[in-house]
Design an enzyme around this catalytic site. Structure first.
Site, mmCIF file in Angstrom:
data_model
loop_
_atom_site.group_PDB
_atom_site.id
_atom_site.type_symbol
_atom_site.label_atom_id
_atom_site.label_comp_id
_atom_site.label_asym_id
_atom_site.label_seq_id
_atom_site.Cartn_x
_atom_site.Cartn_y
_atom_site.Cartn_z
ATOM 1 N N GLU A 70 -7.902 7.395 1.422
ATOM 2 C CA GLU A 70 -8.605 6.109 1.433
ATOM 3 C C GLU A 70 -8.851 5.676 2.876
ATOM 4 O O GLU A 70 -7.926 5.602 3.682
ATOM 5 C CB GLU A 70 -7.770 5.050 0.712
ATOM 6 C CG GLU A 70 -8.364 3.653 0.750
ATOM 7 C CD GLU A 70 -7.367 2.581 0.410
ATOM 8 O OE1 GLU A 70 -7.377 1.527 1.083
ATOM 9 O OE2 GLU A 70 -6.539 2.803 -0.502
ATOM 10 N N SER A 112 -11.369 -0.249 1.826
ATOM 11 C CA SER A 112 -11.158 -0.890 0.532
ATOM 12 C C SER A 112 -11.899 -2.212 0.540
ATOM 13 O O SER A 112 -11.894 -2.924 1.552
ATOM 14 C CB SER A 112 -9.670 -1.113 0.280
ATOM 15 O OG SER A 112 -9.451 -1.615 -1.023
ATOM 16 N N GLU A 114 5.429 -2.690 6.925
ATOM 17 C CA GLU A 114 5.701 -1.748 5.844
ATOM 18 C C GLU A 114 6.676 -0.689 6.327
ATOM 19 O O GLU A 114 6.690 -0.324 7.504
ATOM 20 C CB GLU A 114 4.401 -1.098 5.370
ATOM 21 C CG GLU A 114 3.399 -2.114 4.801
ATOM 22 C CD GLU A 114 2.028 -1.504 4.552
ATOM 23 O OE1 GLU A 114 1.690 -0.497 5.226
ATOM 24 O OE2 GLU A 114 1.292 -2.036 3.706
ATOM 25 N N ARG A 174 1.374 -5.007 9.806
ATOM 26 C CA ARG A 174 1.982 -4.871 8.490
ATOM 27 C C ARG A 174 3.387 -4.286 8.620
ATOM 28 O O ARG A 174 3.572 -3.179 9.113
ATOM 29 C CB ARG A 174 1.106 -3.992 7.593
ATOM 30 C CG ARG A 174 -0.212 -4.703 7.292
ATOM 31 C CD ARG A 174 -1.108 -3.986 6.340
ATOM 32 N NE ARG A 174 -2.236 -4.840 5.992
ATOM 33 C CZ ARG A 174 -3.311 -4.446 5.331
ATOM 34 N NH1 ARG A 174 -3.409 -3.192 4.929
ATOM 35 N NH2 ARG A 174 -4.289 -5.288 5.057
ATOM 36 N N ARG A 234 0.134 9.018 8.082
ATOM 37 C CA ARG A 234 -1.082 8.262 7.773
ATOM 38 C C ARG A 234 -0.916 6.757 7.916
ATOM 39 O O ARG A 234 -1.831 6.014 7.625
ATOM 40 C CB ARG A 234 -1.586 8.525 6.346
ATOM 41 C CG ARG A 234 -0.994 9.592 5.635
ATOM 42 C CD ARG A 234 -1.420 9.861 4.213
ATOM 43 N NE ARG A 234 -2.626 9.282 3.714
ATOM 44 C CZ ARG A 234 -2.663 8.357 2.765
ATOM 45 N NH1 ARG A 234 -1.541 7.869 2.278
ATOM 46 N NH2 ARG A 234 -3.804 7.929 2.315
ATOM 47 N N HIS A 235 0.264 6.282 8.336
ATOM 48 C CA HIS A 235 0.513 4.844 8.390
ATOM 49 C C HIS A 235 0.950 4.400 9.790
ATOM 50 O O HIS A 235 1.673 5.115 10.480
ATOM 51 C CB HIS A 235 1.600 4.443 7.387
ATOM 52 C CG HIS A 235 1.178 4.559 5.958
ATOM 53 N ND1 HIS A 235 1.370 5.714 5.231
ATOM 54 C CD2 HIS A 235 0.577 3.677 5.128
ATOM 55 C CE1 HIS A 235 0.901 5.537 3.993
ATOM 56 N NE2 HIS A 235 0.426 4.309 3.918
ATOM 57 N N ARG A 272 -7.581 5.647 10.480
ATOM 58 C CA ARG A 272 -7.679 6.485 9.284
ATOM 59 C C ARG A 272 -9.000 7.261 9.274
ATOM 60 O O ARG A 272 -9.041 8.450 8.980
ATOM 61 C CB ARG A 272 -7.608 5.618 8.027
ATOM 62 C CG ARG A 272 -6.216 5.240 7.595
ATOM 63 C CD ARG A 272 -5.620 6.301 6.664
ATOM 64 N NE ARG A 272 -4.326 5.843 6.158
ATOM 65 C CZ ARG A 272 -4.168 5.275 4.982
ATOM 66 N NH1 ARG A 272 -5.214 5.089 4.179
ATOM 67 N NH2 ARG A 272 -2.979 4.903 4.592
#
Length: 431
Positions: free
Chosen positions: A354, A357, A215, A213, A221-222, A405
């Site tokens: 989270e 999902s 991003e 990803r 956390r990423h 995570r």
């Protein structure tokens, strides 16, 4: 083989016999006439005791080594209750397999603090440290336990493509690559392929997947390259069927981690909390009420990091579901609820973060196309995906659970980069 035993395999029956150990020299104490060396392998540390007058050549060879050099040492193992394992090896043959440069880029046994970037720049050395290895031993147990649980529930492990001609979830945050002169992309997740498999009769599948990803996050956390446990199942009645599997994976994995990795958990000073089943469920509306107690929040927005933490502080249980999100906050493939306003989707959270999902998916091709158009997405990019829905697609759903995570939260680690061997983020693409 270059060894007859790992350190942990040496016990009372080996005392009085000849053994060969192989590993890294972690420490050398040369007292002149006698030297004590600490040899480390993946199972622990053992003492080598070398007496100069009995083996002068071996004494010089061993004491002249640099720390972290690699050796194979053969000699009698004898009882010695004064050393850590209750035994020591007296070297009679030594093979130096690799000599380490000096100085070391960072210490292994040293207690001197090293900054995180130095650790990651020298990850091969960082991973020699017990507390760092502990994370990945626990990770291995988590994945094995999750796979075992899913196999027991009739799930088949699959592997889907990592290169695609269109963004799998329709987003723009993808890595573009040159595929023999054509544009292609690294997949964000196996989502669409998992759904296509639901039309095959392989109606319960999972994958230990890679996510790519692009991003622009720069947080603890990423990651831009990460791993996840991705699950899909058909012939479901509702998203509750999927949630039962998601919480079962967490419960079974935590039980296995607690039972099998007590030593590693102790190194990390972690006491695992194995929650009771079923996990609590709250609706998105209830979560918004919790957030509104602390700040202004517009209904319909997705919950961000700050809002997730607010909800987590108000929940008594460590693991819980947030359900019934607004439809527009979920991807195009999420099944609308009966009123068309909410989605049959959920997030699984751990203490305000989270970790998974999922949702019941749309299995009606006409409704899928409608949702794509509502979101201004190019239907032609999803032609292969939509085709699989036109010849018999059962009701289905699934979830994706980020492995890093989950471990970060379960082990109370401060940075997600601790949970993957070679992190990839905006600033780091090597080693």
């Amino acid at each position: 083989m270059l060894r007859t035993h790992y350190v942990a395999d040496v016990g009372e029956k080996e005392q009085g016999t000849e053994v060969t150990l192989a590993g890294w020299i972690e420490d050398i104490r040369n007292l002149g006439g006698i030297a004590f060396l600490l040899l480390r392998d993946k199972t622990g540390r053992g003492q080598l005791t070398c007496i100069k007058k009995e083996a002068p050549d071996i004494f010089e060879s061993l004491t002249g080594l640099t720390r972290e050099s690699v050796v194979a040492v053969t000699g009698p193992c004898q009882k010695n209750e004064r050393v850590r394992n209750g035994w020591e090896v007296l070297p009679r043959r030594v093979t130096v397999l690799s000599t380490a440069d000096a100085p070391l880029p960072m210490g292994v046994a040293d207690k001197v603090n090293v900054d995180f970037d130095t650790r990651l720049d020298n990850r091969f050395m960082d991973l020699r440290r017990d507390e760092v290895q502990a994370v990945f031993r626990i990770r291995d147990t988590f994945i094995a336990a999750a796979a075992s649980f899913l196999a027991g529930q009739g799930f088949l492990q699959v592997h889907t493509p990592k290169i695609t001609r269109a963004s799998p979830e329709g987003g723009t945050e993808v890595f573009r690559i040159d595929y023999f002169g054509r544009d292609a992309y690294l997949v964000q997740s196996p989502q669409l392929y998992k759904q296509m498999l639901m039309a095959t009769g392989l109606d319960r599948v999972y994958e230990v997947a890679w996510y790519f990803r692009a991003e622009s996050h720069d947080t603890t956390r990423h990651l831009n390259e990460s791993t996840a446990l991705d699950v899909e199942m058909a012939f479901i009645d509702s998203e509750e069927d999927v949630m039962a599997v998601a919480e079962g994976v967490v419960h079974a994995s935590l039980e296995a981690m607690a039972a099998e990795r007590a030593e590693e958990l102790a190194l990390l000073n972690v006491e695992l909390e194995v929650p009771r089943l079923p996990f609590p469920r709250i609706t998105y509306d209830r979560a918004v009420e919790m957030v509104a107690e602390e700040k202004d929040f517009t209904w319909g927005q997705d919950l961000g990091t700050e809002e997730e933490k607010m909800v987590g502080r108000k929940m008594e249980a460590p693991f819980y579901f947030i359900t019934k999100y607004p439809l527009e906050a979920k991807p195009f493939y999420a099944m609308p609820d009966d009123d068309g306003r909410m989605a049959r989707g959920f997030d699984l959270a751990c203490r305000g973060t989270e970790i998974a999902s999922g949702a019941q998916r749309i299995h009606d091709p006409a409704l899928l196309e409608k949702r794509l158009r509502q979101l201004d997405m190019n239907v032609d990019n999803f032609a292969d995906y939509l085709r699989s829905f036109r010849y018999g697609m059962p009701p289905h759903g699934g979830f994706g659970s980020g492995i890093e995570r989950f471990l970060m939260e379960a082990l109370h680690l401060g940075n997600i980069r601790e949970c993957i061997l070679f992190p990839r983020d905006q600033k780091r693409i090597s080693p």
